[in-house]
Design an enzyme around this catalytic site. Structure first.
Site, short mmCIF file in Angstrom:
data_model
loop_
_atom_site.label_atom_id
_atom_site.label_comp_id
_atom_site.label_asym_id
_atom_site.label_seq_id
_atom_site.Cartn_x
_atom_site.Cartn_y
_atom_site.Cartn_z
N CYS A 169 121.62 83.26 41.77
CA CYS A 169 120.62 83.51 42.81
C CYS A 169 119.64 84.57 42.30
O CYS A 169 118.92 84.32 41.35
CB CYS A 169 121.35 83.93 44.10
SG CYS A 169 120.30 84.28 45.51
N ASP A 226 118.58 72.38 47.03
CA ASP A 226 118.30 73.80 47.24
C ASP A 226 117.01 73.94 48.04
O ASP A 226 115.93 73.58 47.58
CB ASP A 226 118.17 74.50 45.89
CG ASP A 226 118.14 76.02 46.00
OD1 ASP A 226 117.62 76.54 47.00
OD2 ASP A 226 118.65 76.68 45.08
N HIS A 259 121.73 75.34 47.35
CA HIS A 259 121.70 76.66 46.74
C HIS A 259 123.11 77.26 46.82
O HIS A 259 123.88 76.96 47.72
CB HIS A 259 120.72 77.56 47.50
CG HIS A 259 120.47 78.88 46.84
ND1 HIS A 259 119.70 79.01 45.70
CD2 HIS A 259 120.90 80.13 47.14
CE1 HIS A 259 119.66 80.27 45.34
NE2 HIS A 259 120.39 80.99 46.20
#
Length: 291
Positions: A169, A226, A259
């Protein structure tokens, strides 16, 4: 402003920081509040059997920052992997990832890169976390802190000739940036890190704009579903790598994966993509001389 002057300004003690000291002198325990609830059905816990693990301090230009490290309890030197935190800081999931690498023979170390700005584990709301801490962390400070972490690893059983970095991330973006910063890096693995985030005065490095400066091959691992990183951005990065002649870097896009698909403690965890990504990560480091 030149890069040198910008770096000097970035690393000068902030008056407010000087008055209150570093916001974090020790790591948080457990999981960050903003990352909850934890999914008890899928969480992975890696034992420390046969390892040396625990919190240490890394000396940086303006003080010390806490970090978590894990390494085999045998004679080194060991290959080094920098493990760069999610937006939630160095919490239990990141510590567990360090132990996973250590079980594979690495000295893995995760520095708390928000140490000056605040304690991310204590903030419940993601937007508040972004505003109050994440947005205030300068890119140049992060690069310098990672350099300092490498220096600590070199002095404590690590082999800097076998240096890798991986991040998740927020840390995925940092992985791309560090691969354009440190000429001693052998390889990087970026998990769903932003590629085209607009620059600002503190965070003026944009991965897609620094492709030509990559000094080590990067494996990018991304999810097709995502919502924060569109497939179009991933394809632009692929084209940028190709145009820059960085054919030793690759991007894998997992169909249907969201994600944070590697975050086994969260509902986003996608076992097949996570397992494949981990396998590719280890193989990438071996292929490029880290392992």
């Amino acid at each position: 402003m030149s890069t040198d002057s910008a770096e000097a300004k970035c690393l000068l003690p902030d008056p407010e920081m000087t008055r209150r000291g570093f916001a974090m002198t020790t790591l948080a325990t457990g999981f960050a509040l903003a990352s909850l609830p934890v999914s008890a059905q899928t969480i992975v816990t890696t034992p420390a059997d046969g390892l040396m693990v625990g919190e240490i301090t890394v000396r940086v230009k303006d003080g010390t920052i806490p970090a978590y490290h894990a390494m085999p309890n045998t004679k080194g030197p060991f290959p080094i992997v920098l493990v760069v935190q999610e937006i939630f800081g160095v919490h239990e999931h990141v510590k567990d990832i360090c132990r996973r690498f250590a079980q594979q023979g690495y000295l893995a170390i995760a520095p708390e890169l928000y140490a000056r700005q605040g304690n991310p584990a204590a903030i419940k709301d993601v937007q508040q976390l972004m505003k109050e801490i994440v947005s205030k962390v300068p890119d140049l400070q992060v690069m310098a802190d990672l350099d300092a972490t490498v220096a600590w690893a070199k002095e404590n059983g690590g082999d800097t000739n076998r240096l890798g970095i991986t991040g998740f991330c927020w840390g995925g973006r940092v992985t791309w940036l560090y691969a354009s910063h440190n000429p001693s890096l052998k390889a990087g693995v970026a998990w769903y890190g932003r590629l085209t985030t607009p620059a600002n005065p503190l965070q003026d490095m944009v991965p897609i704009e620094r492709v030509k400066e990559l000094k080590a091959p990067v494996l990018g691992l991304y999810g097709e579903a995502d919502k924060g990183i569109p497939v179009a951005d991933v394809e632009k990065m692929r084209e940028a790598l190709k145009a820059a002649g960085k054919t030793d870097s690759e991007i894998v896009l997992y169909p249907g994966a969201p994600h944070a698909f590697f975050a086994d403690y969260r509902p986003s965890y996608t076992p097949d993509a996570a397992a494949d990504g981990w396998k590719r990560c280890l193989a990438w480091f071996k292929r490029h001389g880290v392992a």
